[in-house]
Design a protein around this motif. Structure first.
Motif, mmCIF file in Angstrom:
data_model
loop_
_atom_site.group_PDB
_atom_site.id
_atom_site.type_symbol
_atom_site.label_atom_id
_atom_site.label_comp_id
_atom_site.label_asym_id
_atom_site.label_seq_id
_atom_site.Cartn_x
_atom_site.Cartn_y
_atom_site.Cartn_z
ATOM 1 N N LEU A 15 48.990 -79.723 28.835
ATOM 2 C CA LEU A 15 47.842 -80.298 29.539
ATOM 3 C C LEU A 15 47.635 -79.629 30.896
ATOM 4 O O LEU A 15 46.504 -79.485 31.361
ATOM 5 C CB LEU A 15 48.033 -81.805 29.706
ATOM 6 C CG LEU A 15 48.003 -82.605 28.405
ATOM 7 C CD1 LEU A 15 48.270 -84.075 28.679
ATOM 8 C CD2 LEU A 15 46.668 -82.433 27.686
ATOM 9 N N SER A 16 48.730 -79.234 31.526
ATOM 10 C CA SER A 16 48.603 -78.494 32.780
ATOM 11 C C SER A 16 47.964 -77.125 32.530
ATOM 12 O O SER A 16 47.160 -76.645 33.336
ATOM 13 C CB SER A 16 49.976 -78.344 33.427
ATOM 14 O OG SER A 16 49.878 -77.804 34.719
ATOM 15 N N ALA A 17 48.312 -76.509 31.399
ATOM 16 C CA ALA A 17 47.680 -75.237 31.037
ATOM 17 C C ALA A 17 46.181 -75.426 30.824
ATOM 18 O O ALA A 17 45.368 -74.575 31.229
ATOM 19 C CB ALA A 17 48.331 -74.672 29.772
ATOM 20 N N LEU A 18 45.784 -76.543 30.204
ATOM 21 C CA LEU A 18 44.361 -76.841 30.038
ATOM 22 C C LEU A 18 43.676 -76.959 31.396
ATOM 23 O O LEU A 18 42.574 -76.431 31.595
ATOM 24 C CB LEU A 18 44.193 -78.141 29.251
ATOM 25 C CG LEU A 18 42.769 -78.668 29.109
ATOM 26 C CD1 LEU A 18 41.888 -77.687 28.338
ATOM 27 C CD2 LEU A 18 42.775 -80.035 28.419
ATOM 28 N N ALA A 19 44.350 -77.619 32.342
ATOM 29 C CA ALA A 19 43.781 -77.753 33.682
ATOM 30 C C ALA A 19 43.624 -76.395 34.358
ATOM 31 O O ALA A 19 42.600 -76.109 34.995
ATOM 32 C CB ALA A 19 44.658 -78.668 34.536
ATOM 33 N N GLY A 20 44.633 -75.542 34.224
ATOM 34 C CA GLY A 20 44.528 -74.206 34.800
ATOM 35 C C GLY A 20 43.403 -73.403 34.177
ATOM 36 O O GLY A 20 42.662 -72.692 34.873
ATOM 37 N N TYR A 21 43.274 -73.516 32.873
ATOM 38 C CA TYR A 21 42.204 -72.832 32.132
ATOM 39 C C TYR A 21 40.837 -73.250 32.670
ATOM 40 O O TYR A 21 39.991 -72.411 33.018
ATOM 41 C CB TYR A 21 42.356 -73.197 30.655
ATOM 42 C CG TYR A 21 41.349 -72.602 29.712
ATOM 43 C CD1 TYR A 21 41.680 -71.512 28.923
ATOM 44 C CD2 TYR A 21 40.082 -73.160 29.557
ATOM 45 C CE1 TYR A 21 40.769 -70.978 28.017
ATOM 46 C CE2 TYR A 21 39.170 -72.632 28.659
ATOM 47 C CZ TYR A 21 39.512 -71.542 27.893
ATOM 48 O OH TYR A 21 38.607 -71.021 27.000
ATOM 49 N N VAL A 22 40.606 -74.560 32.750
ATOM 50 C CA VAL A 22 39.302 -75.062 33.198
ATOM 51 C C VAL A 22 39.065 -74.708 34.665
ATOM 52 O O VAL A 22 37.943 -74.350 35.056
ATOM 53 C CB VAL A 22 39.213 -76.582 32.970
ATOM 54 C CG1 VAL A 22 37.925 -77.146 33.563
ATOM 55 C CG2 VAL A 22 39.282 -76.895 31.478
ATOM 56 N N ASP A 23 40.095 -74.791 35.483
ATOM 57 C CA ASP A 23 39.915 -74.482 36.902
ATOM 58 C C ASP A 23 39.542 -73.019 37.105
ATOM 59 O O ASP A 23 38.712 -72.692 37.954
ATOM 60 C CB ASP A 23 41.180 -74.824 37.684
ATOM 61 C CG ASP A 23 40.894 -75.091 39.158
ATOM 62 O OD1 ASP A 23 39.796 -75.591 39.484
ATOM 63 O OD2 ASP A 23 41.774 -74.815 39.992
ATOM 64 N N ALA A 24 40.156 -72.135 36.315
ATOM 65 C CA ALA A 24 39.810 -70.713 36.427
ATOM 66 C C ALA A 24 38.363 -70.479 36.016
ATOM 67 O O ALA A 24 37.632 -69.715 36.668
ATOM 68 C CB ALA A 24 40.748 -69.880 35.557
ATOM 69 N N VAL A 25 37.931 -71.147 34.939
ATOM 70 C CA VAL A 25 36.540 -71.017 34.507
ATOM 71 C C VAL A 25 35.594 -71.517 35.600
ATOM 72 O O VAL A 25 34.604 -70.862 35.949
ATOM 73 C CB VAL A 25 36.310 -71.801 33.198
ATOM 74 C CG1 VAL A 25 34.821 -71.838 32.848
ATOM 75 C CG2 VAL A 25 37.098 -71.164 32.055
ATOM 76 N N GLY A 26 35.904 -72.688 36.161
ATOM 77 C CA GLY A 26 35.066 -73.233 37.228
ATOM 78 C C GLY A 26 35.042 -72.348 38.456
ATOM 79 O O GLY A 26 33.982 -72.138 39.067
ATOM 80 N N PHE A 27 36.200 -71.819 38.819
ATOM 81 C CA PHE A 27 36.293 -70.957 39.998
ATOM 82 C C PHE A 27 35.411 -69.723 39.847
ATOM 83 O O PHE A 27 34.693 -69.333 40.769
ATOM 84 C CB PHE A 27 37.753 -70.550 40.200
ATOM 85 C CG PHE A 27 38.006 -69.736 41.442
ATOM 86 C CD1 PHE A 27 38.236 -70.355 42.655
ATOM 87 C CD2 PHE A 27 38.027 -68.352 41.387
ATOM 88 C CE1 PHE A 27 38.479 -69.605 43.802
ATOM 89 C CE2 PHE A 27 38.264 -67.595 42.516
ATOM 90 C CZ PHE A 27 38.488 -68.235 43.733
ATOM 91 N N MET A 28 35.456 -69.123 38.673
ATOM 92 C CA MET A 28 34.663 -67.917 38.448
ATOM 93 C C MET A 28 33.175 -68.243 38.323
ATOM 94 O O MET A 28 32.330 -67.506 38.831
ATOM 95 C CB MET A 28 35.184 -67.185 37.213
ATOM 96 C CG MET A 28 36.602 -66.670 37.376
ATOM 97 S SD MET A 28 37.291 -65.890 35.897
ATOM 98 C CE MET A 28 36.417 -64.325 35.903
ATOM 99 N N ALA A 29 32.868 -69.361 37.667
ATOM 100 C CA ALA A 29 31.462 -69.722 37.500
ATOM 101 C C ALA A 29 30.808 -70.118 38.817
ATOM 102 O O ALA A 29 29.613 -69.871 39.027
ATOM 103 C CB ALA A 29 31.348 -70.867 36.498
ATOM 104 N N LEU A 30 31.589 -70.724 39.712
ATOM 105 C CA LEU A 30 31.041 -71.213 40.983
ATOM 106 C C LEU A 30 31.244 -70.239 42.138
ATOM 107 O O LEU A 30 30.849 -70.520 43.267
ATOM 108 C CB LEU A 30 31.678 -72.560 41.339
ATOM 109 C CG LEU A 30 31.310 -73.729 40.410
ATOM 110 C CD1 LEU A 30 32.191 -74.929 40.723
ATOM 111 C CD2 LEU A 30 29.841 -74.086 40.563
ATOM 112 N N GLY A 31 31.862 -69.114 41.883
ATOM 113 C CA GLY A 31 32.039 -68.117 42.937
ATOM 114 C C GLY A 31 33.009 -68.539 44.019
ATOM 115 O O GLY A 31 32.774 -68.291 45.211
ATOM 116 N N GLY A 32 34.115 -69.156 43.631
ATOM 117 C CA GLY A 32 35.157 -69.449 44.609
ATOM 118 C C GLY A 32 35.345 -70.915 44.955
ATOM 119 O O GLY A 32 35.993 -71.228 45.954
#
Length: 210
Positions: A15-32
């Motif tokens: 579940l922590s890996a899922l959180a990291g996955y989603v956070d990376a997607v959000g970080f890249m989509a939102l520009g930081g």
């Protein structure tokens, strides 16, 4: 964390890996900006108040959505017959909604779904209203790992730090995968995250107590 059995530890790592996955997607989509790491958004908001009002507004909005997700996840967890299953189905639905928004060309709505989902995910391991294992933030986990390493040097059990290292590794590994996935298919990668959350709900259904 060290008092949990192996299955729970591995489940938490996933579940922590899922959180990291989603956070990376959000970080890249939102520009930081982050959808699960609210300490970072708090700093972005504070700095933005000085020199970038738009950044402060976006960071503040993500913080509010994350908290709303925590409230939602906590309500589901405290009222559902199977709390973990209910919370994870909620996370899956929110990520699926984010994927739909992304497909329709609304990245900010997709980010809102991600932030809500990441807030809700923290209710998976809640007990009596308190989070037992934090899944989307690692500062406390790294502090505990360091404390257990210090204890090992002083004669305490040698491997008590290992579960905390696994939890951190899950987040980091998930973030790497999420970054590659976003680079390849953009916000459509949220369908994978929604599916993973749904599979986690099925796992909880079969292996967790009511």
């Amino acid at each position: 964390m060290i008092r949990q059995n192996r299955r729970v530890r591995l489940f938490a790592m996933g579940l922590s890996a899922l959180a990291g996955y989603v956070d990376a997607v959000g970080f890249m989509a939102l520009g930081g900006f982050f959808v699960s790491f609210m300490s970072g958004n708090t700093t972005r908001m504070a700095v933005g108040l000085v020199d970038h009002a738009a950044a402060a507004s976006r960071a503040g909005g993500l913080i509010a959505l994350f908290v709303a997700g925590v409230v939602l996840g906590s309500l589901v967890g405290r009222t559902a017959r199977r709390p973990k299953v209910g919370v994870l189905l909620t996370v899956s639905g929110l990520l699926g909604a984010g994927a739909c928004a992304g497909a329709l060309g609304h990245p900010l709505i997709a980010a809102a779904g991600m932030a809500l989902a990441m807030g809700a995910e923290n209710a998976v391991f809640a007990r009596d209203g308190d989070v037992q294992i934090g899944l989307t933030y690692m500062t406390g986990t790294l502090v505990k790992m360091g404390q257990r390493l210090a204890g090992a040097l002083l004669g305490d059990p040698a491997w008590d730090w290992w579960p905390y290292a696994l939890l951190w590794a899950g987040l980091a590994g998930g973030a790497v995968i999420g970054a590659f996935a976003y680079a390849a298919i953009g916000l459509a990668t949220l369908w994978i995250a929604a599916g993973a959350a749904f599979l986690a709900a099925l796992f909880a259904w079969w292996f967790d107590e009511p």
